[in-house]
Design an enzyme around this catalytic site. Structure first.
Site, PDB file in Angstrom:
ATOM      1  N   LEU A  71       0.866  -1.176   0.000  1.00  0.00           N
ATOM      2  CA  LEU A  71       0.000   0.000   0.000  1.00  0.00           C
ATOM      3  C   LEU A  71       0.901   1.224   0.000  1.00  0.00           C
ATOM      4  O   LEU A  71       1.999   1.197   0.564  1.00  0.00           O
ATOM      5  CB  LEU A  71      -0.886   0.043   1.252  1.00  0.00           C
ATOM      6  CG  LEU A  71      -1.993  -0.999   1.391  1.00  0.00           C
ATOM      7  CD1 LEU A  71      -2.724  -0.797   2.721  1.00  0.00           C
ATOM      8  CD2 LEU A  71      -2.978  -0.945   0.243  1.00  0.00           C
ATOM      9  N   ASP A  72       0.445   2.306  -0.607  1.00  0.00           N
ATOM     10  CA  ASP A  72       1.228   3.540  -0.597  1.00  0.00           C
ATOM     11  C   ASP A  72       1.365   4.060   0.831  1.00  0.00           C
ATOM     12  O   ASP A  72       0.529   3.764   1.702  1.00  0.00           O
ATOM     13  CB  ASP A  72       0.546   4.612  -1.460  1.00  0.00           C
ATOM     14  CG  ASP A  72       0.435   4.186  -2.916  1.00  0.00           C
ATOM     15  OD1 ASP A  72       1.331   3.448  -3.382  1.00  0.00           O
ATOM     16  OD2 ASP A  72      -0.536   4.581  -3.578  1.00  0.00           O
ATOM     17  N   LYS A  73       2.383   4.869   1.062  1.00  0.00           N
ATOM     18  CA  LYS A  73       2.678   5.384   2.402  1.00  0.00           C
ATOM     19  C   LYS A  73       1.456   6.041   3.050  1.00  0.00           C
ATOM     20  O   LYS A  73       1.146   5.787   4.211  1.00  0.00           O
ATOM     21  CB  LYS A  73       3.832   6.402   2.316  1.00  0.00           C
ATOM     22  CG  LYS A  73       4.206   7.010   3.661  1.00  0.00           C
ATOM     23  CD  LYS A  73       5.356   7.992   3.524  1.00  0.00           C
ATOM     24  CE  LYS A  73       5.680   8.631   4.869  1.00  0.00           C
ATOM     25  NZ  LYS A  73       6.790   9.606   4.764  1.00  0.00           N
ATOM     26  N   ARG A 177      -5.647   5.504  -7.486  1.00  0.00           N
ATOM     27  CA  ARG A 177      -5.408   6.952  -7.532  1.00  0.00           C
ATOM     28  C   ARG A 177      -5.357   7.450  -8.979  1.00  0.00           C
ATOM     29  O   ARG A 177      -5.928   8.493  -9.311  1.00  0.00           O
ATOM     30  CB  ARG A 177      -4.113   7.285  -6.785  1.00  0.00           C
ATOM     31  CG  ARG A 177      -4.180   6.930  -5.299  1.00  0.00           C
ATOM     32  CD  ARG A 177      -2.809   6.868  -4.657  1.00  0.00           C
ATOM     33  NE  ARG A 177      -2.179   8.169  -4.606  1.00  0.00           N
ATOM     34  CZ  ARG A 177      -0.897   8.359  -4.304  1.00  0.00           C
ATOM     35  NH1 ARG A 177      -0.116   7.317  -4.038  1.00  0.00           N
ATOM     36  NH2 ARG A 177      -0.397   9.564  -4.275  1.00  0.00           N
TER      37      ARG A 177
END
Length: 255
Positions: A71-73, A177
């Site tokens: 997962l992105d930060k 996104r």
């Protein structure tokens, strides 16, 4: 990189489930999954080493033990961690075959048209910025996101927002996104994939302060379903929305 070793990081991991083969982790926003340039110590991998020692899969990059997917930060939610190589391969195969079900919630600007559907495009590296991704016309990897609008918020003192559920068929970098931005509905709080908006007028003051101070994108990996490597039994785990997310929803509903 040769001089860098993985150091344990004392961090409170929010573990939903753990057994001898895997961990289901509810990741908070603001922490990176694995070490990389600029941060080799304060990551989920470093915290896993503190929690679990060397009992993590060793397939792939040396800085990513146990990491099957990411997962992105600044995205929160459920992540699977493999404790051994058999589990890693077993889960990776399910990801490759798209049999792992992943459901995300996002709050986006505006209303998505149509309100539900499938986004099926190529995704490639941005020609303007190598750190970002974009929808490709002729090159890139195929990416499929199924989405549906759950709730729409509009009123005299708020901009229009939508709560959207996304189900992934593929797992490309920044997929949700990029896809939602390509529809003209970027995720609220996303500093990298954002639209230029006019100044917000006549907006509820508390809401305006919240939006301006938001330090994450409102994207959360809400549920995950997969087959367990030991017995092939189908398991599903669900997480509640983090406070930063649920607060904003509550505020919108009250307005």
């Amino acid at each position: 990189e040769k001089q860098i070793s993985l150091k344990p990081y004392d961090y409170d991991l929010n573990i939903i489930h753990e057994d001898s083969d895997l961990i289901v982790l509810n990741k908070r926003s603001g922490i990176s999954i694995h070490p990389g340039p600029g941060n080799y110590e304060n990551t989920v991998v470093n915290a896993l080493i503190k929690h679990n020692g060397k009992n993590l899969s060793s397939i792939g990059h040396k800085f990513r033990p146990g990491i099957v997917h990411r997962l992105d930060k600044n995205t929160s939610g459920l992540v699977l961690i493999a404790k051994n190589n058999f589990t890693h391969n077993f889960l990776a195969k399910q990801f490759k075959e798209h049999s792992i079900e992943r459901v995300y919630y996002a709050i986006v600007w505006g209303k998505i048209r149509p309100t539900h559907g499938k986004i099926d495009t190529l995704i490639t590296r941005s020609s303007q910025n190598r750190k970002l991704m974009e929808v490709g016309i002729t090159k890139g990897k195929r990416a499929i996101t199924n989405y549906k609008t759950i709730e729409i918020f509009k009123g005299n003192t708020i901009p229009t927002f939508s709560l959207v559920e996304c189900k992934l068929e593929t797992g490309r970098t920044h997929q949700i996104r990029v896809h939602l931005t390509s529809k003209g509905n970027p995720i609220l709080g996303d500093k990298q994939y954002k639209k230029k908006f006019k100044s917000l007028k006549n907006i509820d003051e508390e809401l305006e302060v919240y939006i301006k101070n938001l330090n994450r994108q409102l994207l959360h990996a809400k549920s995950i379903a997969f087959n367990h490597p030991k017995n092939n039994k189908r398991l599903k785990y669900t997480s509640i929305l983090p406070e930063s997310f649920s607060y904003f929803l509550k505020k919108l509903r009250n307005i």
